[in-house]
Design a protein around this motif. Structure first.
Motif, mmCIF file in Angstrom:
data_model
loop_
_atom_site.group_PDB
_atom_site.id
_atom_site.type_symbol
_atom_site.label_atom_id
_atom_site.label_comp_id
_atom_site.label_asym_id
_atom_site.label_seq_id
_atom_site.Cartn_x
_atom_site.Cartn_y
_atom_site.Cartn_z
ATOM 1 N N LEU A 35 46.815 19.776 -39.532
ATOM 2 C CA LEU A 35 46.637 21.104 -38.930
ATOM 3 C C LEU A 35 47.983 21.688 -38.506
ATOM 4 O O LEU A 35 48.210 22.892 -38.630
ATOM 5 C CB LEU A 35 45.667 21.007 -37.745
ATOM 6 N N GLU A 36 48.885 20.857 -38.040
ATOM 7 C CA GLU A 36 50.231 21.324 -37.704
ATOM 8 C C GLU A 36 50.929 21.840 -38.967
ATOM 9 O O GLU A 36 51.577 22.889 -38.952
ATOM 10 C CB GLU A 36 51.035 20.186 -37.051
ATOM 11 N N HIS A 37 50.742 21.112 -40.070
ATOM 12 C CA HIS A 37 51.309 21.564 -41.347
ATOM 13 C C HIS A 37 50.702 22.917 -41.746
ATOM 14 O O HIS A 37 51.422 23.838 -42.159
ATOM 15 C CB HIS A 37 51.047 20.523 -42.433
ATOM 16 N N GLN A 38 49.388 23.050 -41.602
ATOM 17 C CA GLN A 38 48.743 24.323 -41.962
ATOM 18 C C GLN A 38 49.244 25.453 -41.045
ATOM 19 O O GLN A 38 49.346 26.604 -41.470
ATOM 20 C CB GLN A 38 47.217 24.209 -41.897
ATOM 21 N N ALA A 39 49.531 25.099 -39.798
ATOM 22 C CA ALA A 39 50.072 26.106 -38.873
ATOM 23 C C ALA A 39 51.414 26.630 -39.380
ATOM 24 O O ALA A 39 51.680 27.840 -39.360
ATOM 25 C CB ALA A 39 50.229 25.507 -37.475
ATOM 26 N N ALA A 40 52.234 25.718 -39.878
ATOM 27 C CA ALA A 40 53.539 26.136 -40.405
ATOM 28 C C ALA A 40 53.362 27.046 -41.618
ATOM 29 O O ALA A 40 54.070 28.054 -41.771
ATOM 30 C CB ALA A 40 54.359 24.900 -40.775
ATOM 31 N N VAL A 41 52.395 26.715 -42.460
ATOM 32 C CA VAL A 41 52.130 27.550 -43.643
ATOM 33 C C VAL A 41 51.664 28.944 -43.208
ATOM 34 O O VAL A 41 52.116 29.965 -43.739
ATOM 35 C CB VAL A 41 51.062 26.883 -44.551
ATOM 36 N N ARG B 503 38.453 19.163 -46.984
ATOM 37 C CA ARG B 503 38.472 19.281 -45.531
ATOM 38 C C ARG B 503 39.624 18.481 -44.908
ATOM 39 O O ARG B 503 40.172 18.866 -43.878
ATOM 40 C CB ARG B 503 37.169 18.646 -45.085
ATOM 41 N N VAL B 504 39.945 17.370 -45.539
ATOM 42 C CA VAL B 504 41.069 16.557 -45.051
ATOM 43 C C VAL B 504 42.399 17.267 -45.347
ATOM 44 O O VAL B 504 43.321 17.229 -44.530
ATOM 45 C CB VAL B 504 41.035 15.157 -45.709
ATOM 46 N N HIS B 505 42.459 17.931 -46.492
ATOM 47 C CA HIS B 505 43.702 18.639 -46.856
ATOM 48 C C HIS B 505 43.887 19.918 -46.038
ATOM 49 O O HIS B 505 44.998 20.300 -45.722
ATOM 50 C CB HIS B 505 43.709 18.995 -48.344
ATOM 51 N N GLY B 506 42.777 20.604 -45.776
ATOM 52 C CA GLY B 506 42.850 21.805 -44.936
ATOM 53 C C GLY B 506 43.453 23.033 -45.600
ATOM 54 O O GLY B 506 43.637 24.052 -44.945
ATOM 55 N N ASP B 507 43.765 22.963 -46.905
ATOM 56 C CA ASP B 507 44.363 24.137 -47.552
ATOM 57 C C ASP B 507 43.398 25.323 -47.584
ATOM 58 O O ASP B 507 43.828 26.479 -47.648
ATOM 59 C CB ASP B 507 44.795 23.798 -48.988
ATOM 60 N N HIS B 508 42.117 25.023 -47.543
ATOM 61 C CA HIS B 508 41.125 26.114 -47.596
ATOM 62 C C HIS B 508 40.920 26.749 -46.213
ATOM 63 O O HIS B 508 40.093 27.636 -46.069
ATOM 64 C CB HIS B 508 39.796 25.592 -48.149
ATOM 65 N N LEU B 509 41.682 26.271 -45.212
ATOM 66 C CA LEU B 509 41.628 26.943 -43.912
ATOM 67 C C LEU B 509 42.519 28.180 -43.894
ATOM 68 O O LEU B 509 42.419 29.018 -43.007
ATOM 69 C CB LEU B 509 42.069 25.980 -42.797
#
Lengths: 118, 749
Positions: A35-41, B503-509
């Motif tokens: 989630l921290e990585h997704q936050a950076a994206v 869901r583990v990768h989270g790219d679809h968030l």
């Protein structure tokens, strides 16, 4: 490589392992670091608010289903007193979930002003 | 004098559009679309790096919405520039192809709700369409389906979810008439979607806490019905605050579940809490709040309140403006076209068309892929009966509305596999047992009414029991995947597992994410909209274009040739070259070149042999001699008839074309004249052909014929038959051979 909450490499989420009943709920649960990585994206794509949400989510990712549901319930209108929200914020800091704690404190101030406390 | 209006007005009153409610604007009730005198004037005052005043309200008076927006939702580094920008100049940025999407997004991030509403209100319909084309987040458009039924029947849900996935929907949303059934519906739809396609996102829309619980347990892959409202009292009536919703957003993300919020015009009006503001301004607050909360997307464009907006002037325009605001805030837009906003097919098409043309992250935030009566959200703007219309509209305009044709046999196969898989999974997990007959009915059912046997519906307690078992055992998608695998549905098991891995990768968030059928995430990050004028932006791939173009009803000449060839027989025999006759009782029936060679059936469905039989019988009744001649040199009906007349001893001829048009001609008339003409080939009956024969006989004898009237229809007869006409003409054209001259034909009867 992406690790699940359990630490398992996501590449290991295969039908073979499913058949051997080796996979568990935490193997398909997102890791706070992801989630921290997704936050950076999200930040790189002009949405700092989405990034902030992912960072709060990274904190909640550490918490149990019951605690997450209880946090949501406490923030609904007329559910909690100012003291209860402050106590909740303090508990969140201990998780540690400082970003969620800050949001709860902010909500407490607004609720007090707007008559949304219990 | 009667008080009743005249017939023309009574006739208009009966039209379906007059079932719709139309309201006078009423600012007091918030029944005003784009601008109310009570909408605040845009303002933003900063003090010590914080918002001290927003849209005319100072910080100490902020309600909960203002507080969250002012505290989190506005990029203060851009605010001064954005707020100072002239409204018209700002609006032009939305449609100017030379201004990149990113620049508009940058400036909008510094606007207050009132400022954005005021700018967007300047965009006219065609400009909104341009703005949507440029501003939507994802390059590739998509669509979402509702899959529900009145009985919460799992097998039918599974079959219908598979059908929706087969038709190309990338998100499937279910809900329940009975709240406690929700976990069962989530499992059934998950199974059905996985049978038909990888990567279909699934959600079950129910009360907030239960929806969150299902999301956390992995029974659904996205959440949508997280409602926002534009005023604080209405928000609180909905038992939430902007802050509780913000935590909800984080809660979904914390378990890798995609989530968007839901808002839209009319909700505040319906709840009596619009505070005299316009729908557009209130929705601008919702959209600003969505961004401030940090959610990735918004479903709006008047969802449950769409018909409220549509009842006032410029209401439909307001609905589209809401969507553009979402896009401008750099969020995923799920663009309404959800709840049915009119009884009129014309109005509902008018409401949707600009969005279909522009393209949207999801054109419909719920295309009712099932029967209207089975839609537990209420009937949608588009429903099961509209699939072919939607596919035709995509094809007409060459645009991607997210749907594709599914081959009928494939739909049958997938529905069976989905219903069986669902039955097997429920049995394996000890949730319920369903009979073979129940499976068969679900596969073939148009809707849940078809599951009723001898007036008895399937037992509702079975579904409730299954749902309770799922909930109490804490069963999740991992167990569903395992059950599918154990029951022999390895591919579907893999698809459910892939969604868990996603869901583990989270790219679809990330914003506006869908999965394609290869499980690639398409989102603002991976598939950003790069529209910058003609020649740029989304264009369907060749394969996708073929899907859009290839509707199952399309026919070509070869299809018609095959259909006609199936009817061929040996009833036509060439006798030899035709010479002019001399018997004054002789009438010649001239045939166009393809009759009895490539053409065997007219547009009315009557065979050419039966058509001739009627003409000959009519002539016989008048005591005439009939001769059949094929005119090989021309397709033109007038020339065929005139040639026949010139060969006939009486000087009277009948011309017949393969498609069934026919006329009576006389040898001294110019080619384009005639005595009688049947031009409406598709609706000419056997009786009329007989009458044409009779009348030709009477002309030959110098008697007075009773003129035949062309049959009349108000149906779109040309739309129905023109493609066949073109193909029939091509078949006849292939037989034209001037060197063959005219041939006497013997017709075996």
């Amino acid at each position: 490589m992406t690790r699940a909450f359990s630490g398992r490499d996501s590449e290991e989420l295969t039908l073979d392992r499913l058949a051997r009943e080796e996979l568990e709920a935490d193997d398909v649960r997102i890791h706070p670091d992801t989630l921290e990585h997704q936050a950076a994206v999200a930040e790189q794509h002009d949405n700092p608010q989405l990034a902030a949400n992912f960072r709060r989510a990274a904190e909640l990712a550490l918490m149990s289903e019951a605690d997450v549901l209880a946090l949501y319930e406490a923030l609904r209108p007329h559910r909690a007193t100012a003291e209860e929200l402050e106590a909740l914020a303090t508990r969140l800091e201990g998780v540690p979930a400082p970003l969620c704690a800050a949001l709860v404190r902010e909500a407490g101030d607004v609720y007090a002003r707007r008559g949304l406390l219990r | 004098m009667s008080d009743q209006p005249v017939g023309r007005i009574r006739f208009m009153d009966q039209q379906r559009v007059n079932l719709d409610g139309f309201a006078h604007e009423d600012v007091g009730l918030g029944l005003v679309a784009m601008a109310s005198p009570h909408d605040p004037k845009p303002s933003l005052v900063l003090r010590d790096g914080r918002v001290a005043e927003m849209d005319g309200r100072s910080a100490e008076d902020f309600d909960a919405l203002d507080a969250l927006i002012a505290g989190h939702g506005i990029d203060l580094s851009v605010a001064e520039e954005a707020m100072a920008l002239d409204d018209v100049a700002f609006a032009r940025l939305f449609v100017d192809p030379a201004v990149p999407r990113a620049e508009v997004v940058r400036l909008v991030s510094g606007t207050t709700p009132a400022k954005l509403a005021q700018v967007i209100a300047l965009l006219r319909p065609a400009e909104l369409t341009m703005a949507m084309t440029k501003m939507r987040a994802r390059r590739t458009p998509s669509n979402q389906a509702h899959v529900t039924n009145r009985l919460d029947d799992p097998l039918l849900l599974a079959a219908d979810a598979a059908t929706a996935a087969a038709y190309g929907f990338r998100e499937v949303e279910t809900t329940v008439p009975v709240l406690a059934d929700a976990p069962s519906n989530a499992v059934a739809v998950t199974v059905g979607a996985a049978i038909a396609s990888p990567g279909v996102l699934v959600q079950c829309s129910v009360e907030e806490a239960m929806e969150l619980e299902m999301g956390i347990r992995g029974l659904v892959s996205y959440a949508e019905t997280v409602s926002l409202y534009g005023t604080e009292p209405v928000f609180v009536d909905g038992d939430d605050t902007p802050y509780s919703k913000a935590i909800l957003a984080a809660a979904y993300a914390s378990r890798g579940v995609k989530m968007r919020v839901s808002s839209g015009a009319g909700a505040e009006v319906l709840m009596g809490g619009a505070e005299q503001c316009s729908m557009l301004y209130l929705e601008s607050r919702c959209v600003s709040l969505a961004r401030a909360m940090g959610v990735q997307g918004v479903q709006n464009g008047g969802i449950d309140g769409a018909s409220v907006a549509a009842s006032v002037p410029r209401g439909v325009r307001e609905l589209m403006a809401e969507n553009v605001m979402v896009m401008a805030r750099n969020l995923e837009a799920c663009t309404g076209n959800d709840a049915l906003m009119s009884e009129s097919d014309v109005r509902r098409t008018s409401r949707t068309l600009p969005i279909l043309l522009a393209g949207s992250d999801y054109v419909c935030s719920g295309f009712g892929s099932i029967q209207r009566y089975d839609n537990m959200f209420g009937p949608s703007q588009w429903n099961a009966e509209d699939f072919d219309d939607w596919l035709a509209m995509q094809r007409d305009w060459g645009v991607d509305g997210g749907l594709r044709t599914a081959a009928p046999a494939e739909v049958g196969r997938l529905r069976r596999e989905a219903a069986e898989a669902c039955r097997d999974v429920y049995r394996y997990l000890g949730l319920a047992d369903f009979t073979d007959d129940h499976v068969d009915r679900a596969v073939d059912a148009v809707g849940s009414k078809d599951l009723v046997v001898d007036g008895v519906e399937p037992d509702a307690m079975v579904v409730l029991g299954a749902a309770q078992a799922i909930r109490s055992s804490g069963l999740g998608s991992l167990e569903v995947a395992r059950a599918l695998q154990e029951c022999g549905y390895e591919a579907a098991a893999g698809r459910v597992l892939d969604m868990l891995a996603a869901r583990v990768h989270g790219d679809h968030l990330q914003t506006a994410a869908i999965f394609d059928e290869s499980m690639n995430v398409l989102s603002l990050v991976t598939d950003p909209n790069d529209y910058a004028g003609p020649g740029t932006g989304y264009e369907p791939s060749a394969a996708r274009q073929a899907e859009i173009d290839g509707i199952r009803q399309a026919r070509g000449v070869e299809d018609l040739r095959k259909d006609q060839a199936l009817l061929a027989d040996d009833s036509f025999r060439v006798v030899g070259p035709a010479a002019a006759g001399s018997d004054p009782r002789e009438v010649v029936i001239g045939l166009s070149p393809g009759i009895g060679r490539t053409v065997w059936q007219t547009l009315s469905g009557l065979s050419v042999v039966d058509t001739l039989r009627e003409l000959l019988a009519g002539l016989e009744e008048e005591g005439c001699l009939a001769r059949v001649v094929r005119v090989n040199g021309t397709l033109d009906l007038g020339m065929v008839g005139l040639t026949a007349a010139r060969l006939a001893g009486s000087g009277i001829g009948i011309g017949l074309q393969g498609k069934g048009t026919a006329l009576i001609h006389r040898r001294d008339l110019p080619p384009l004249a005639n005595l009688e003409l049947y031009s409406m080939a598709p609706i000419i009956t056997p009786d009329l052909y007989r009458l044409l024969g009779t009348n030709a006989g009477r002309h030959a004898k110098g008697a007075t014929p009773v003129p035949a009237r062309n049959p009349y229809t108000d149906e779109a007869i040309e739309a129905r038959y023109h493609t066949s006409v073109i193909a029939l003409v091509a078949l006849e054209r292939s037989c034209v051979d001037r060197s063959l001259g005219n041939e006497d034909i013997e017709v075996t009867r």
